[in-house]
Design a protein around this motif. Sequence first.
Motif, PDB file in Angstrom:
ATOM      1  N   ALA A 228     -61.222   4.323 -95.433  1.00  0.00           N
ATOM      2  CA  ALA A 228     -62.266   3.493 -96.032  1.00  0.00           C
ATOM      3  C   ALA A 228     -63.113   4.318 -96.970  1.00  0.00           C
ATOM      4  CB  ALA A 228     -63.133   2.883 -94.928  1.00  0.00           C
ATOM      5  N   PRO A 229     -63.807   3.705 -97.927  1.00  0.00           N
ATOM      6  CA  PRO A 229     -64.652   4.444 -98.860  1.00  0.00           C
ATOM      7  C   PRO A 229     -65.654   5.309 -98.124  1.00  0.00           C
ATOM      8  CG  PRO A 229     -64.440   2.162 -99.543  1.00  0.00           C
ATOM      9  CD  PRO A 229     -63.807   2.265 -98.194  1.00  0.00           C
ATOM     10  N   GLY A 230     -65.829   6.528 -98.654  1.00  0.00           N
ATOM     11  CA  GLY A 230     -66.796   7.444 -98.071  1.00  0.00           C
ATOM     12  C   GLY A 230     -66.235   8.281 -96.960  1.00  0.00           C
ATOM     13  N   ALA A 231     -64.974   8.030 -96.541  1.00  0.00           N
ATOM     14  CA  ALA A 231     -64.436   8.764 -95.414  1.00  0.00           C
ATOM     15  C   ALA A 231     -63.759  10.051 -95.828  1.00  0.00           C
ATOM     16  CB  ALA A 231     -63.419   7.893 -94.666  1.00  0.00           C
ATOM     17  N   GLY A 232     -63.563  10.266 -97.116  1.00  0.00           N
ATOM     18  CA  GLY A 232     -62.815  11.415 -97.563  1.00  0.00           C
ATOM     19  C   GLY A 232     -63.701  12.521 -98.083  1.00  0.00           C
ATOM     20  N   ASN A 337     -55.378  -7.595-105.342  1.00  0.00           N
ATOM     21  CA  ASN A 337     -56.117  -6.385-105.001  1.00  0.00           C
ATOM     22  C   ASN A 337     -56.760  -6.556-103.628  1.00  0.00           C
ATOM     23  OD1 ASN A 337     -58.412  -4.557-104.833  1.00  0.00           O
ATOM     24  ND2 ASN A 337     -58.166  -4.187-107.023  1.00  0.00           N
ATOM     25  N   THR A 338     -56.552  -5.580-102.745  1.00  0.00           N
ATOM     26  CA  THR A 338     -57.225  -5.567-101.437  1.00  0.00           C
ATOM     27  C   THR A 338     -58.038  -4.278-101.296  1.00  0.00           C
ATOM     28  OG1 THR A 338     -55.290  -4.555-100.360  1.00  0.00           O
ATOM     29  CG2 THR A 338     -55.427  -6.964-100.359  1.00  0.00           C
ATOM     30  N   MET A 339     -58.727  -3.898-102.390  1.00  0.00           N
ATOM     31  CA  MET A 339     -59.398  -2.602-102.441  1.00  0.00           C
ATOM     32  C   MET A 339     -60.908  -2.704-102.615  1.00  0.00           C
ATOM     33  SD  MET A 339     -56.538  -0.818-104.919  1.00  0.00           S
ATOM     34  CE  MET A 339     -57.284   0.791-104.939  1.00  0.00           C
ATOM     35  N   HIS A 340     -61.476  -3.911-102.556  1.00  0.00           N
ATOM     36  CA  HIS A 340     -62.924  -4.003-102.726  1.00  0.00           C
ATOM     37  C   HIS A 340     -63.610  -3.227-101.602  1.00  0.00           C
ATOM     38  CE1 HIS A 340     -66.963  -5.627-103.133  1.00  0.00           C
ATOM     39  NE2 HIS A 340     -66.612  -6.135-104.299  1.00  0.00           N
ATOM     40  N   PRO A 341     -64.626  -2.397-101.913  1.00  0.00           N
ATOM     41  CA  PRO A 341     -65.270  -1.571-100.885  1.00  0.00           C
ATOM     42  C   PRO A 341     -65.777  -2.351 -99.677  1.00  0.00           C
ATOM     43  CG  PRO A 341     -65.949  -0.844-103.063  1.00  0.00           C
ATOM     44  CD  PRO A 341     -65.147  -2.089-103.260  1.00  0.00           C
ATOM     45  N   LEU A 343     -64.597  -5.165 -98.499  1.00  0.00           N
ATOM     46  CA  LEU A 343     -63.452  -5.622 -97.727  1.00  0.00           C
ATOM     47  C   LEU A 343     -62.941  -4.498 -96.831  1.00  0.00           C
ATOM     48  CD1 LEU A 343     -61.424  -8.127 -97.516  1.00  0.00           C
ATOM     49  CD2 LEU A 343     -59.932  -6.747 -98.971  1.00  0.00           C
ATOM     50  N   LEU A 344     -62.873  -3.284 -97.377  1.00  0.00           N
ATOM     51  CA  LEU A 344     -62.395  -2.144 -96.604  1.00  0.00           C
ATOM     52  C   LEU A 344     -63.362  -1.782 -95.480  1.00  0.00           C
ATOM     53  CD1 LEU A 344     -61.047   0.130 -99.491  1.00  0.00           C
ATOM     54  CD2 LEU A 344     -59.742  -1.352 -97.971  1.00  0.00           C
ATOM     55  N   LYS A 345     -64.652  -1.956 -95.724  1.00  0.00           N
ATOM     56  CA  LYS A 345     -65.634  -1.570 -94.729  1.00  0.00           C
ATOM     57  C   LYS A 345     -65.721  -2.559 -93.574  1.00  0.00           C
ATOM     58  CE  LYS A 345     -70.435  -0.187 -94.046  1.00  0.00           C
ATOM     59  NZ  LYS A 345     -71.701   0.218 -94.674  1.00  0.00           N
ATOM     60  N   HIS A 346     -65.618  -3.847 -93.875  1.00  0.00           N
ATOM     61  CA  HIS A 346     -65.917  -4.862 -92.860  1.00  0.00           C
ATOM     62  C   HIS A 346     -64.696  -5.538 -92.248  1.00  0.00           C
ATOM     63  CE1 HIS A 346     -70.216  -4.606 -93.480  1.00  0.00           C
ATOM     64  NE2 HIS A 346     -70.030  -4.712 -94.783  1.00  0.00           N
ATOM     65  N   THR A 347     -63.491  -5.222 -92.726  1.00  0.00           N
ATOM     66  CA  THR A 347     -62.302  -5.820 -92.139  1.00  0.00           C
ATOM     67  C   THR A 347     -61.352  -4.731 -91.662  1.00  0.00           C
ATOM     68  OG1 THR A 347     -61.069  -5.919 -94.239  1.00  0.00           O
ATOM     69  CG2 THR A 347     -62.465  -7.806 -93.686  1.00  0.00           C
TER      70      THR A 347
END
Length: 520
Positions: A228-232, A337-341, A343-347
């Motif tokens: 997820a965003p911010g994890a790297g 696209n399944t890359m919205h931040p 979407l990645l954070k909450h699903t």
Amino acid sequence: MLLHRARTHGALLTILLILCAWAWIPPVAHAQQLTLNDGHVDAFHVTVEGGELSLNLQEDVTGSHVQHAAEDVVLGVSDQAYTDATTQVPEIGAPTYFLPQTQQQGILWPGWDTQEVRNGGYSTVQLHFLSVSGPGSVYVFEQSGLGGTSAVTDDGELTLATGSVITQEMPAHRHANWAFSAPGTYRMQVQATADGAASNTATYTWVVGEGTVAEDADASAPDVTPAAPGAGPAGTTDETSDPVSGSTGSSSGTTRYAANAQSGAPATQSKECTKLIPRIKDDRQSPASWIDPASISFALTDAARTSLPQALGPIPAGDAYMIGATQVSGVPWLGVNTMHPSLLKHTTGDVTWEITGFDGPGSLYVFTQGSLGQVIGEEWFRGQGGVAEGTTVVKRNSHVHPNWVFSGPGTYHVQLTQSSQLSDGTPVSGTATLTFEVGTGAGDANDGHFDFGSEIAQGACGEVANPGGAGTRTVAAKSQGGKLPNTGSSVLTLPIAILGLGVLSLGAGLIFTARKARWI
């Protein structure tokens, strides 16, 4: 004499404090190379920074649009990529380590992105491969039309070698097929040019097969799987980590009711809605906008006309209109696209897409490009006579461009429902209708890159989900200088503080000595 001794002691104290401060400064750590062997990477990411053309690498593996210097990343091509499919390509004729232009889970999906050069007034970009070295040959090419192949280099060769040039005639996000004939470490020195301007020269390292460890890379450098965003690791990111705007218009969603947080409060005050809101990512400007699907219609002009060599689903061979898997000038290039931040954070998990409605004067067929030598990879959706059918699963943190084929001119409405589940397991879904003006002369999007995706919106039930209205941006401005903003202390904070105390001590000592001298 007393004044002289006091001044001497004060100076010695200050020198001692300064030496102590420098002793606290730790050695500067060199950047550790990051190994990417799965997920979406824009290897050649061309931007304009401070008025200058810039070339780096952008990836969506450790986060969303995270940027790195090319030298800080190893591009890994795992043994999983080895295939004999390339024996069908006459110019290759042998098995290779193959990275297809359509994303495949478990292996790297490299491409290039020049969309941001429009911010500097540029359009056409050339990628110059100043040197290409390695234990074998490198091939880069596209699947053109339905089942064919074509070169992407200016010389028309599938082989990518020292001196090769790839010209990107318009700002675009593009993917191609990559093939490596032998395992080992490959290096490329690349420079971008546009209208007389030149970027920095960037060095790219590819490690193919055999565990994907570079010959001279740090052996402890980690392989990275999608997160997820911010994890790297630290990098720059174009998008906010969690925009929580909602949507108005034709979109709908599933509602979740949270427990009452305050005892005795009315139940209606404790409701919290979490919705999946369909969105269109519009890349015709930079940064991109995530807009309401109801606010846009896609125009397919004569540039989208094609002659089908064979029947595709309900559409017979012959004349048709098509949005292909590769970008064509004058045709809106619509992907998913399944890359919205948010979407990645909450699903969690993948996103299921289903066609739930269709109307139009002809037929529709949506499918992914087949592998080498094949026309159809996977059927997604079909529509005919008001009847729609088809479901597909799009992997989390993915970006896919299928083929959209329409049998004839007219206005088509395609209703699609996206479904996923929140992090707590609650199902969530949203529905939107896409409008296609095929050969009618109408429509307001007849060129450029678009993605159909979704975001997650949260707020009290009954609130207006998107106070900014359709088209509200959910993309933040880029950080300056290619680095994350410094929001805390650095390695110099303590030494500087000690140095400051030393200066204050010296000043106090001098003042005290001067006063004492007057007393004497």
